[in-house]
Design an enzyme around this catalytic site. Structure first.
Site, PDB file in Angstrom:
ATOM      1  N   ASN A 153      41.706  44.748  39.096  1.00  0.00           N
ATOM      2  CA  ASN A 153      41.206  45.613  40.524  1.00  0.00           C
ATOM      3  C   ASN A 153      42.274  46.820  40.653  1.00  0.00           C
ATOM      4  O   ASN A 153      43.325  46.553  41.033  1.00  0.00           O
ATOM      5  CB  ASN A 153      41.558  44.615  41.578  1.00  0.00           C
ATOM      6  CG  ASN A 153      41.102  45.112  43.190  1.00  0.00           C
ATOM      7  OD1 ASN A 153      40.633  46.291  43.141  1.00  0.00           O
ATOM      8  ND2 ASN A 153      41.322  44.863  44.121  1.00  0.00           N
ATOM      9  N   PHE A 154      41.663  47.998  40.571  1.00  0.00           N
ATOM     10  CA  PHE A 154      42.558  49.232  40.628  1.00  0.00           C
ATOM     11  C   PHE A 154      42.911  49.387  42.021  1.00  0.00           C
ATOM     12  O   PHE A 154      43.879  50.466  42.219  1.00  0.00           O
ATOM     13  CB  PHE A 154      41.769  50.253  40.040  1.00  0.00           C
ATOM     14  CG  PHE A 154      41.586  50.350  38.276  1.00  0.00           C
ATOM     15  CD1 PHE A 154      42.381  49.201  37.637  1.00  0.00           C
ATOM     16  CD2 PHE A 154      40.966  51.377  37.816  1.00  0.00           C
ATOM     17  CE1 PHE A 154      42.005  49.091  36.311  1.00  0.00           C
ATOM     18  CE2 PHE A 154      40.533  51.171  36.415  1.00  0.00           C
ATOM     19  CZ  PHE A 154      41.314  50.194  35.533  1.00  0.00           C
ATOM     20  N   LYS A 155      42.498  48.984  42.808  1.00  0.00           N
ATOM     21  CA  LYS A 155      42.743  49.217  44.252  1.00  0.00           C
ATOM     22  C   LYS A 155      42.395  50.656  44.430  1.00  0.00           C
ATOM     23  O   LYS A 155      41.722  51.406  43.921  1.00  0.00           O
ATOM     24  CB  LYS A 155      44.026  48.655  44.958  1.00  0.00           C
ATOM     25  CG  LYS A 155      44.031  47.068  44.732  1.00  0.00           C
ATOM     26  CD  LYS A 155      45.136  46.429  45.362  1.00  0.00           C
ATOM     27  CE  LYS A 155      45.032  44.941  45.243  1.00  0.00           C
ATOM     28  NZ  LYS A 155      45.959  44.035  45.948  1.00  0.00           N
ATOM     29  N   HIS A 183      37.526  40.897  49.705  1.00  0.00           N
ATOM     30  CA  HIS A 183      39.109  40.775  49.231  1.00  0.00           C
ATOM     31  C   HIS A 183      39.891  40.777  50.353  1.00  0.00           C
ATOM     32  O   HIS A 183      39.635  41.450  51.426  1.00  0.00           O
ATOM     33  CB  HIS A 183      39.444  42.017  48.474  1.00  0.00           C
ATOM     34  CG  HIS A 183      40.598  42.209  47.809  1.00  0.00           C
ATOM     35  ND1 HIS A 183      41.831  42.487  48.181  1.00  0.00           N
ATOM     36  CD2 HIS A 183      41.029  41.812  46.551  1.00  0.00           C
ATOM     37  CE1 HIS A 183      42.814  42.037  47.677  1.00  0.00           C
ATOM     38  NE2 HIS A 183      42.263  41.972  46.345  1.00  0.00           N
ATOM     39  N   GLU A 223      42.995  33.947  46.224  1.00  0.00           N
ATOM     40  CA  GLU A 223      44.238  34.381  46.185  1.00  0.00           C
ATOM     41  C   GLU A 223      44.825  34.483  47.457  1.00  0.00           C
ATOM     42  O   GLU A 223      44.493  35.060  48.430  1.00  0.00           O
ATOM     43  CB  GLU A 223      43.705  36.118  45.870  1.00  0.00           C
ATOM     44  CG  GLU A 223      43.195  36.581  44.789  1.00  0.00           C
ATOM     45  CD  GLU A 223      43.269  37.976  44.848  1.00  0.00           C
ATOM     46  OE1 GLU A 223      43.362  38.713  43.710  1.00  0.00           O
ATOM     47  OE2 GLU A 223      43.284  38.763  45.673  1.00  0.00           O
ATOM     48  N   ILE A 241      50.231  38.619  47.211  1.00  0.00           N
ATOM     49  CA  ILE A 241      49.674  39.824  46.318  1.00  0.00           C
ATOM     50  C   ILE A 241      50.659  40.937  46.491  1.00  0.00           C
ATOM     51  O   ILE A 241      51.260  41.238  47.468  1.00  0.00           O
ATOM     52  CB  ILE A 241      48.260  40.351  47.321  1.00  0.00           C
ATOM     53  CG1 ILE A 241      47.232  39.571  47.226  1.00  0.00           C
ATOM     54  CG2 ILE A 241      48.142  41.572  47.005  1.00  0.00           C
ATOM     55  CD1 ILE A 241      45.896  39.737  47.893  1.00  0.00           C
ATOM     56  N   SER A 272      48.437  45.095  40.562  1.00  0.00           N
ATOM     57  CA  SER A 272      49.725  45.828  40.470  1.00  0.00           C
ATOM     58  C   SER A 272      50.368  45.877  39.217  1.00  0.00           C
ATOM     59  O   SER A 272      50.889  46.938  38.611  1.00  0.00           O
ATOM     60  CB  SER A 272      50.787  45.730  41.774  1.00  0.00           C
ATOM     61  OG  SER A 272      50.723  44.325  41.820  1.00  0.00           O
TER      62      SER A 272
HETATM   63  O1  G3P Z   1      42.654  41.873  43.677  1.00  0.00           O
HETATM   64  C1  G3P Z   1      43.903  41.523  42.921  1.00  0.00           C
HETATM   65  C2  G3P Z   1      44.947  41.387  43.886  1.00  0.00           C
HETATM   66  O2  G3P Z   1      44.727  41.306  45.325  1.00  0.00           O
HETATM   67  C3  G3P Z   1      46.341  40.955  43.544  1.00  0.00           C
HETATM   68  O3  G3P Z   1      47.047  41.923  43.492  1.00  0.00           O
HETATM   69  O4  G3P Z   1      48.938  43.175  42.642  1.00  0.00           O
HETATM   70  O5  G3P Z   1      49.306  40.978  43.239  1.00  0.00           O
HETATM   71  O6  G3P Z   1      47.976  41.577  41.070  1.00  0.00           O
HETATM   72  P1  G3P Z   1      48.189  41.920  42.477  1.00  0.00           P
END
Ligand code: G3P
Length: 234
Positions: free
Chosen positions: A10-12, A94, A142, A147, A204
């Site tokens: 997910n590139f956000k 999300h 998640e 996150i 990230s």
């Molecule tokens: O959609 C993936 C996300 O919410 C997790 O983010 O940066 O913790 O890998 P991250």
């Protein structure tokens, strides 16, 4: 269309994915998918959706889609639009883009009617139970508090992952289950698969990495090893 184990990136809307670098990150993802024989999908920002679809052969998801039918919904992104761009599906609900329960159900239905794949996000075992009853094709659990922290859910909160895998298997074993939040290294991906998932959703650690291709390669290698180990122990 999708290969498992699956790593969804997910590139956000991080600064790193505005413009040409978004294409570069998507191309690395494709190279790693080919090299390791693992599923890798990307979810670029909506403004980059078409360009990414036209630049790579791996599955491309939208990060969000609205539940509306075509019509007077100024500023919305609807299922028909992401389909026309060539996306294979969309992330739904999300934790950074929450959707009302009634709209989650509608979006899942509309995506499926249009031949697209809903990837539903949940945050606890209870919401996973509720989400699984809506029959998304893919479900990613998640915990939002992890996150972007670099603290991997598969190590810090394995009980949530195991609990989510368990309820999904009971409700509809054909749903593909992923986990995400804080996934940062190959060993985090391996652990997620050992806990019963079919892959991970992450952001990230890839988007902000100094060497994104190298970190993704190590994740892909670990995913394949853990996957083969799981298959042979069945
Ligand atoms: O959609 C993936 C996300 O919410 C997790 O983010 O940066 O913790 O890998 P991250």
């Amino acid at each position: 269309m999708l290969r498992f184990p699956l790593i969804v990136l997910n590139f956000k809307v991080y600064p790193e994915v505005i413009g040409e670098n978004c294409i570069r990150l998507a191309k690395y993802a494709e190279e790693v998918a080919d090299e390791y024989g693992v599923g890798v999908a990307v979810a670029p920002p909506i403004t980059m959706l078409s360009r990414v679809v036209n630049s790579v052969g791996i599955p491309v998801f939208a990060q969000h889609v609205d539940p509306y039918l075509p019509g007077s919904w100024t500023g919305s992104t609807i299922v028909e639009m992401i389909k026309e761009c060539g996306a294979v599906g969309s992330i739904v609900n999300h934790s950074e883009r929450r959707v009302l329960l009634a709209d989650i159900s509608m979006v899942i239905k509309r995506l499926k009617e249009n031949g697209l794949i809903p990837l539903l996000c949940t945050d606890t075992v209870d919401t996973t139970r509720a989400g699984a009853a809506l029959y998304p094709d893919i479900l990613a659990v998640e915990p939002p508090e992890l996150i972007g922290t670099g603290i991997p859910v598969s190590k810090a909160k394995p009980e949530i992952v195991v609990g989510a895998v368990d309820v999904v298997k009971k409700i509809n074993p054909s749903i593909h289950i992923l986990c995400g939040a804080g996934i940062s290294a190959g060993e985090d991906v391996a652990k997620a698969i050992e806990l019963g998932t079919e892959g991970v959703l992450l952001s990230s650690a890839y988007v902000k990495a100094k060497n994104p291709k190298s970190i993704l390669s190590s994740m892909a290698e670990s995913a394949v090893k853990a996957w083969e180990k799981n298959q042979s122990s069945r």
